[in-house]
Design an enzyme around this catalytic site. Structure first.
Site, PDB file in Angstrom:
ATOM      1  N   PRO A 130      46.613 -49.317  28.897  1.00  0.00           N
ATOM      2  CA  PRO A 130      46.555 -50.185  27.930  1.00  0.00           C
ATOM      3  C   PRO A 130      45.376 -51.076  27.944  1.00  0.00           C
ATOM      4  O   PRO A 130      45.035 -51.664  28.768  1.00  0.00           O
ATOM      5  CB  PRO A 130      47.882 -50.923  27.705  1.00  0.00           C
ATOM      6  CG  PRO A 130      48.372 -50.887  29.252  1.00  0.00           C
ATOM      7  CD  PRO A 130      47.837 -49.790  29.707  1.00  0.00           C
ATOM      8  N   LYS A 131      44.768 -51.416  26.703  1.00  0.00           N
ATOM      9  CA  LYS A 131      43.508 -52.439  26.567  1.00  0.00           C
ATOM     10  C   LYS A 131      44.246 -53.570  26.241  1.00  0.00           C
ATOM     11  O   LYS A 131      44.653 -54.076  25.326  1.00  0.00           O
ATOM     12  CB  LYS A 131      43.063 -51.910  25.398  1.00  0.00           C
ATOM     13  CG  LYS A 131      41.616 -52.693  25.357  1.00  0.00           C
ATOM     14  CD  LYS A 131      40.613 -51.929  24.259  1.00  0.00           C
ATOM     15  CE  LYS A 131      39.331 -52.871  23.902  1.00  0.00           C
ATOM     16  NZ  LYS A 131      39.815 -54.332  23.678  1.00  0.00           N
ATOM     17  N   VAL A 132      44.590 -54.367  27.390  1.00  0.00           N
ATOM     18  CA  VAL A 132      45.231 -55.618  27.372  1.00  0.00           C
ATOM     19  C   VAL A 132      44.269 -56.823  26.818  1.00  0.00           C
ATOM     20  O   VAL A 132      43.435 -56.726  26.887  1.00  0.00           O
ATOM     21  CB  VAL A 132      45.695 -56.049  28.775  1.00  0.00           C
ATOM     22  CG1 VAL A 132      46.187 -57.500  28.849  1.00  0.00           C
ATOM     23  CG2 VAL A 132      46.494 -55.175  29.543  1.00  0.00           C
TER      24      VAL A 132
END
Length: 564
Positions: A129-131
Site C-alpha cells: 500500500p502507498k502509505v
C-alpha cells in the site's frame, strides 16, 4: 509514500503521466494578458501553501486538491507562456543532514494499462500500500538509532533524530543485520480500521508533518508509527528482508508486502486495500522490484524499479465553463455550473447543481473558478468547496423569479422548464415510478406530441408513442403498457405526483382518503396531522383549491384514476 509531498518540492517532480488530457482539458478561453495574470495568481497561492506546509506543517487545502491545482498550474503555464518563471518554485527546506542513501521518490502511473506496460519483462515484483504520511530515513549504527532525517530534497533533510526518539513505535536498538543499516519509510498516523473509500485521506500527510515540527507535541507522537518500504543494500531476497524487519518490530511492511506477477493481481490488491480497514491512511499502491540497485546509485527522480498507482480520487478539481439557471418543479430557481468534463469514479461529470440562487451567491462561484467536486449518494455530483477563484469575476445575472409551487401544470412556452421538471418528478420512484422514463424521453415525447398538461401522456396511443423519433415499435408498445399500469397506482401516489405539499410523516394517514375528502379539509383539520403547522396547512388548502390543480383532478377522474 510521500508522493504528494514530493510535488510540494518543486515542479520538476511532477510525473508527466499524470498530466493527461482526460484530467486537464483545453486551455481557458482568455486573452494572453488575463491568462498570464490568472496563472501568476495561482502560482503565488501554491507557493504560499507550499511555504506554509514546509515551515509550519500546515495545509491550506487537502493534499489531493493541492496536487490537482499544481497540475492545473502546469497546464496554464503551457497555455500562457511567460506567465511565471519555470524554476522559481520555493525549494523545500533541505536542512543540514545528508541522507546516507538518497530518496528516489516514486513515479506515478495513470491507469491499469500504464501499470501493465511498466510490469512487462520485469520479475520478482511485490506490491505494498502507498502509505500516506511523511518520508523519513532511519540510520542505525552499532545497534543504535543515530539519525532520523526528513526527506527534504531527497539528498538532504532536516535532522529529526531527537523527535524520532520520542516516538514509542520506533525501534531505538537493533541487532543482527539491522544493527548497521539505513532504512527508508513513511511516518504515518496510526488509525483504527481506516477505510480509504469511505473516509478519504483526512490530510494525514500534513498532520504528521505538523506533529514532527511542533516542539510541544511530544505526547502526540505516540500516535505515529512507521512503514518501512526500503532497506537499501539489505538482503536481496524480499521475503528474508521482510522477515528481519518484522522480527525487529517493523511489523507493517511484512504484513502488507505481497508478491505479484500479473496486472490482475495488482488490481485486486488495490481494490482490496481501497475498500478494507487498514491501520493507516493510504492513497494507492506501490509495485516494486525485489532486487534493487546498490544504494550508492540511488538519486532523486531515478527510481526506475518502483511505480505507484493511486486510488481513484474521492474528488476532482474542475473548472467552471458556464453558469446557467434552471427551474425546478416547485418553481424555485436553481443554479447549475457547467464544468470541464472529467471522470470521477466511473462517472463522467460535466455539470453540478449548485442549488438555490442564494447558495450560489454565498459560494461566490463564477466562470473560470475551480470547484472541488465529489459524488454524493446515487452518484450525484456535488460542490464540496470553491478552491480557487479567478481575479476577474464573471457571474451572470439570474432571471427574475416568477414561478412558484402552483405554476406550470399546463404547458406554455415560458413554462417549458418547470413543466419538464414536473414530468421528471411524477415519473420518479418517489411518485408514480414509471419504469424506463426520464428526462430525455419526456423531452422527445413533448417535441413529437406536445402535451397540454402534466398527465396528458395517459391519453397517448401506442401508435403515437411508436412514432416518436428514437422509439422502436417494441419500445413504444412497452411504454404504452407502462403508462397503462400506472393507472392502478394508489391514490396517494397520484397526489404526490401532482406535488401536494404534505410532510412525509403525514402520508400514512392519507392512504385511505380520496380527492373529495382532501379538498373538504379545513386548515384546522390539516394541522392535526404530524408535521403540519399553520403555514403548511395554509399551503395545503391553497394547493387543493387552485384552479389548475382542480382541473387536473377532474381530468384524472375522467380517466377513472382511483380516488378521483
Amino acid at each position: 509514500m510521500e508522493e504528494g509531498t514530493a510535488m510540494r518540492k518543486g515542479g520538476w517532480w511532477l510525473a508527466l503521466g499524470m498530466f493527461s488530457a482526460s484530467a486537464l482539458a483545453t486551455c481557458p478561453d482568455w486573452p494572453l494578458a488575463r491568462g498570464r495574470q490568472e496563472t501568476s495568481r495561482l502560482h503565488q497561492q501554491i507557493v504560499a501553501w507550499k511555504e506554509a506546509y514546509w515551515r509550519q506543517g500546515a495545509s491550506g487545502v487537502s493534499d489531493d486538491v493541492y496536487d490537482q491545482l499544481t497540475l492545473r498550474l502546469a497546464q496554464w503555464r503551457q497555455c500562457f507562456p511567460g506567465a511565471t518563471p519555470e524554476d522559481d518554485d520555493l525549494p523545500p527546506p533541505t536542512g543540514d543532514a545528508r541522507h546516507p542513501v538518497a530518496h528516489t521518490g516514486v513515479r506515478k502511473l495513470a491507469d491499469e494499462d500504464s501499470v501493465a506496460r511498466w510490469m512487462k519483462n520485469k520479475s520478482d515484483l511485490w506490491i505494498q500500500p502507498k502509505v500516506d504520511g511523511v518520508a523519513v530515513t532511519l540510520v542505525y549504527r552499532q545497534g543504535r538509532l543515530v539519525q532520523a532525517i526528513s526527506r527534504g530534497d531527497g539528498l538532504r533533510g532536516e535532522a529529526w533524530t531527537a523527535r524520532a526518539r520520542q516516538i514509542p513505535a520506533l525501534a531505538k536498538v537493533m541487532t543482527g543485520e539491522l544493527a548497521d543499516s539505513v532504512l527508508q519509510g513513511e511516518l504515518f498516523l496510526r488509525r483504527d480500521g481506516h477505510v480509504q473509500q469511505q473516509t478519504g485521506g483526512m490530510n494525514a500527510r500534513a498532520k504528521v508533518a505538523g506533529l514532527m515540527m511542533r516542539a510541544d507535541a511530544a505526547a502526540a507522537l505516540s500516535q505515529l508509527d512507521v512503514f518501512i518500504w526500503a532497506w537499501p543494500d539489505g538482503p536481496s531476497d524480499m521475503r528474508r528482508r521482510q522477515q528481519l524487519l518484522a522480527q525487529a518490530g517493523f511489523k507493517y511492511s511484512g504484513q502488507y508486502t505481497h508478491p505479484v506477477s500479473r496486472i490482475e493481481q495488482v488490481a485486486q490488491w488495490r481494490q482490496r486495500w481501497y475498500r478494507s480497514p487498514l491501520p493507516f491512511v493510504s492513497d494507492g499502491v506501490i509495485v516494486r522490484e525485489g532486487r534493487e540497485p546498490p544504494g550508492r546509485v540511488w538519486s532523486p527522480g531515478k527510481g526506475e524499479w518502483l511505480a505507484a498507482w493511486k486510488y481513484p480520487p474521492a474528488s476532482r478539481v474542475m473548472q467552471v465553463r458556464a453558469i446557467r439557471f434552471s427551474i425546478g418543479r416547485s418553481g424555485r430557481l436553481n443554479v447549475v455550473a457547467e464544468l470541464e468534463p472529467q471522470r470521477l469514479d466511473d462517472k463522467r461529470v460535466q455539470r453540478v447543481n449548485v442549488g438555490s440562487v442564494s447558495r450560489w451567491q454565498m459560494l461566490d462561484i463564477g466562470v473560470g473558478d475551480q470547484l472541488q467536486i465529489s459524488l454524493a449518494g446515487q452518484g450525484i455530483p456535488r460542490v464540496d468547496a470553491v478552491v480557487w477563484r479567478t481575479a476577474e469575476r464573471h457571474k451572470p445575472t439570474p432571471p427574475p423569479a416568477k414561478f412558484n409551487a402552483l405554476t406550470c401544470y399546463f404547458a406554455t412556452p415560458e413554462c417549458s422548464e418547470q413543466f419538464l421538471s414536473r414530468l421528471i418528478w411524477l415519473s420518479s420512484k418517489s411518485a408514480l415510478n414509471v419504469d424506463g422514463v426520464g428526462e430525455n424521453l419526456w423531452r422527445v415525447i413533448q417535441q413529437q406530441n406536445p402535451m397540454t398538461h402534466i398527465f396528458s401522456w395517459l391519453a397517448l396511443t401506442v401508435e403515437q408513442l411508436q412514432a416518436v423519433p428514437g422509439i422502436s415499435a417494441a419500445r413504444g408498445q412497452h411504454l404504452w403498457h407502462q403508462f397503462d399500469l400506472v393507472r392502478k397506482r394508489p391514490f396517494i401516489r397520484w397526489v404526490l405526483a401532482m406535488g401536494i405539499p404534505v410532510p412525509q410523516g403525514a402520508l400514512a394517514q392519507l392512504e385511505s382518503e380520496n380527492w373529495h375528502l382532501l379538498a373538504a379539509k379545513s386548515e384546522a383539520q390539516w394541522r392535526t396531522l404530524p408535521g403540519v403547522g399553520e403555514i403548511r396547512a395554509r399551503q395545503l388548502v391553497a394547493f387543493l383549491h387552485h384552479p389548475d390543480v382542480v382541473a387536473l383532478a377532474q381530468w384524472l377522474s375522467g380517466q377513472r384514476i382511483p380516488g378521483f
